[in-house]
Enzyme design. Structure first.
Site, short mmCIF file in Angstrom:
data_model
loop_
_atom_site.label_atom_id
_atom_site.label_comp_id
_atom_site.label_asym_id
_atom_site.label_seq_id
_atom_site.Cartn_x
_atom_site.Cartn_y
_atom_site.Cartn_z
N ARG A 87 6.02 51.82 29.80
CA ARG A 87 6.59 50.62 29.19
C ARG A 87 6.75 50.82 27.68
NH1 ARG A 87 2.77 46.25 29.99
NH2 ARG A 87 1.94 46.96 27.99
N LYS B 247 28.09 51.25 24.65
CA LYS B 247 29.51 51.42 24.29
C LYS B 247 29.85 52.90 24.12
CE LYS B 247 29.19 46.94 24.14
NZ LYS B 247 29.39 46.16 25.33
N TYR C 204 29.22 40.31 16.48
CA TYR C 204 29.11 40.22 17.93
C TYR C 204 28.56 38.85 18.30
CZ TYR C 204 27.56 41.01 22.67
OH TYR C 204 27.36 40.88 24.02
N ASP D 63 24.93 47.08 12.22
CA ASP D 63 25.40 47.33 13.58
C ASP D 63 26.64 48.21 13.46
OD1 ASP D 63 26.63 47.31 16.06
OD2 ASP D 63 26.26 45.18 16.45
N1 PLP Z 1 26.93 44.96 19.00
C1 PLP Z 1 28.23 45.00 19.30
C2 PLP Z 1 29.23 45.27 18.20
C3 PLP Z 1 28.66 44.78 20.62
O1 PLP Z 1 29.99 44.81 20.90
C4 PLP Z 1 27.70 44.52 21.63
C5 PLP Z 1 28.10 44.27 23.02
O2 PLP Z 1 29.26 44.02 23.32
C6 PLP Z 1 26.35 44.48 21.26
C7 PLP Z 1 26.00 44.71 19.95
C8 PLP Z 1 25.29 44.19 22.29
O3 PLP Z 1 25.08 45.33 23.07
P1 PLP Z 1 24.57 45.28 24.59
O4 PLP Z 1 25.64 44.70 25.41
O5 PLP Z 1 24.27 46.72 24.88
O6 PLP Z 1 23.33 44.43 24.60
#
Ligand code: PLP
Length: 383
Positions: free
Chosen positions: A52, A202, A104, A177
């Site tokens: 874990r 992604k 996001y 991000d």
């Molecule tokens: N950051 C961005 C720019 C995203 O497009 C996404 C998901 O679409 C995320 C974070 C979140 O990622 P996850 O879907 O792997 O939780």
């Protein structure tokens, strides 16, 4: 024999195998064990206790990501959201955060609900506007500035280096991000960010078959150790099988990202003059507001994501998405297959996304086929 230092492209293609695995197998094993042997003198010198908290299957992907991002260390998480929210969970009640207006959407929702409920003070500003950001910082110095660049789904570009100078001047941490830029096009830690985050779901995985996330750090400091502890104690870890599949995906990152960037630029340029398109949003276009900053901080391409705004509004946008034959109508991004999505439908009523917008995740199919398919869909929707 002298030891040759190979490029990250070569190390990535080999899954880091020669560097990180002391084994004869070409592909690293999947460690399915949930528990690990304790030493006879009651120590755990291997550092592995229970799955874990950690699993050796994660290490090759983590080390490759750390190398690509010029990070001291990296950790995989169960999802991009698990990685991102760990950063906010590491803060304390009363801490102040500045986050972008365009980001996001699920993370914005989380910040507005759970983030705020746990005592974080959150302001959403246009981080691409450095004056607006500076004003917000002057009003109240933040504990952490969160950036997303290019920002999903308007692809707003923020100058990481400039924001980093603002963050340093007020003692704030800077986290980025960088999912859409990938570690190949932008390296936020080289631009003095403290933490870089990826939805590994992604581009890193690239095949739409693994949910995973990652954080990487510029320094191994108290904050990083807190993030490592949060992952271990909350169990926000991927399965070993997913981590292994992620490593397989990462091995072709260079090829996939290169192809997606070329396709996206071609499609954006071709659609820019289309009579039924109001606007093409893509950092690679000279007409795009953030192009200059993107040209400075993105190397080798402007990413595989673009958005188009349709003449005829929401109805026309939804009709175009309904008519494509090659583009899949689905959410998510960064896979080898191209996806099209009416973004406002998924983000809900308080979205900053215009209702005439379609988000395109450009894959690695033939650019001409992708363009032809979009053109026929636009023509049929406007017939
Ligand atoms: N950051 C961005 C720019 C995203 O497009 C996404 C998901 O679409 C995320 C974070 C979140 O990622 P996850 O879907 O792997 O939780």
């Amino acid at each position: 024999m002298t030891t040759t230092r190979f490029s990250s492209q070569s190390v990535l293609a080999q899954g880091g195998i020669n560097k990180y695995i002391k084994d004869v197998s070409i592909i690293p094993p999947v460690y399915t064990s949930t528990t690990y042997l304790r030493d006879s003198d009651n120590q755990y010198r291997s550092g592995l206790v229970y799955s874990r908290a950690d699993n050796p299957t994660y290490r090759p992907a983590e080390k490759l990501l750390a190398e690509l991002e010029n990070a001291v260390d990296a950790r995989l998480f169960a999802s991009g959201m698990a990685a991102a929210t760990a950063v906010f969970q590491a803060l304390k009640p009363g801490d102040s955060i500045i986050a972008p207006k365009v980001m996001y959407w699920a993370l914005r929702q989380w910040l507005k609900t759970f983030g705020q409920d746990t005592g974080l003070h959150i302001r959403f500003v246009d981080t691409s506007n450095l004056e607006e950001l500076q004003e917000s910082v002057n009003e109240k110095a933040p504990t952490l500035i969160w950036l997303e660049t290019p920002g999903n789904p308007l692809w707003t570009v923020t100058d990481i280096e400039a924001v980093s100078a603002i963050a340093k001047s007020c003692g704030a941490l800077l986290a980025v991000d960088s999912t859409v830029a990938t570690p190949l096009l932008t390296k936020p830690l080289d631009l003095s960010a403290d933490i870089v985050m990826h939805s590994a779901t992604k581009y890193l995985n690239g095949h739409s078959d693994v949910i995973s996330g990652a954080l990487a750090a510029r320094e191994n400091n108290e904050f990083w150790q807190r993030l490592v502890a949060i992952r271990a104690q909350s169990g926000a870890v991927p399965s070993p099988q997913d981590a292994s599949q992620l490593l397989r995906g990462m091995r072709t990152l260079f090829l996939r990202v290169r192809e997606s960037c070329q396709n996206a630029l071609y499609i954006a340029e071709q659609l820019e003059q289309h009579p039924n398109i109001v606007e093409v949003l893509y950092p690679g276009l000279k007409s795009f507001a953030g192009h200059e900053v993107a040209a400075k901080q993105m190397q080798g391409g402007f990413g595989g994501m673009l958005s188009i705004r349709l003449a005829g509004g929401e109805k026309a946008a939804i009709a175009v998405a309904a008519q494509t034959q090659l583009w899949h109508r689905a959410t998510s991004l960064g896979g080898v297959e191209s996806l099209i999505e009416h973004r406002a439908s998924i983000e809900g009523p308080d979205t900053p996304v215009p209702s005439d917008l379609l988000r395109l995740s450009v894959g690695i199919e033939s650019a001409d086929d992708l363009l032809k398919d979009l053109q026929q869909a636009i023509d049929s929707a406007h017939a």
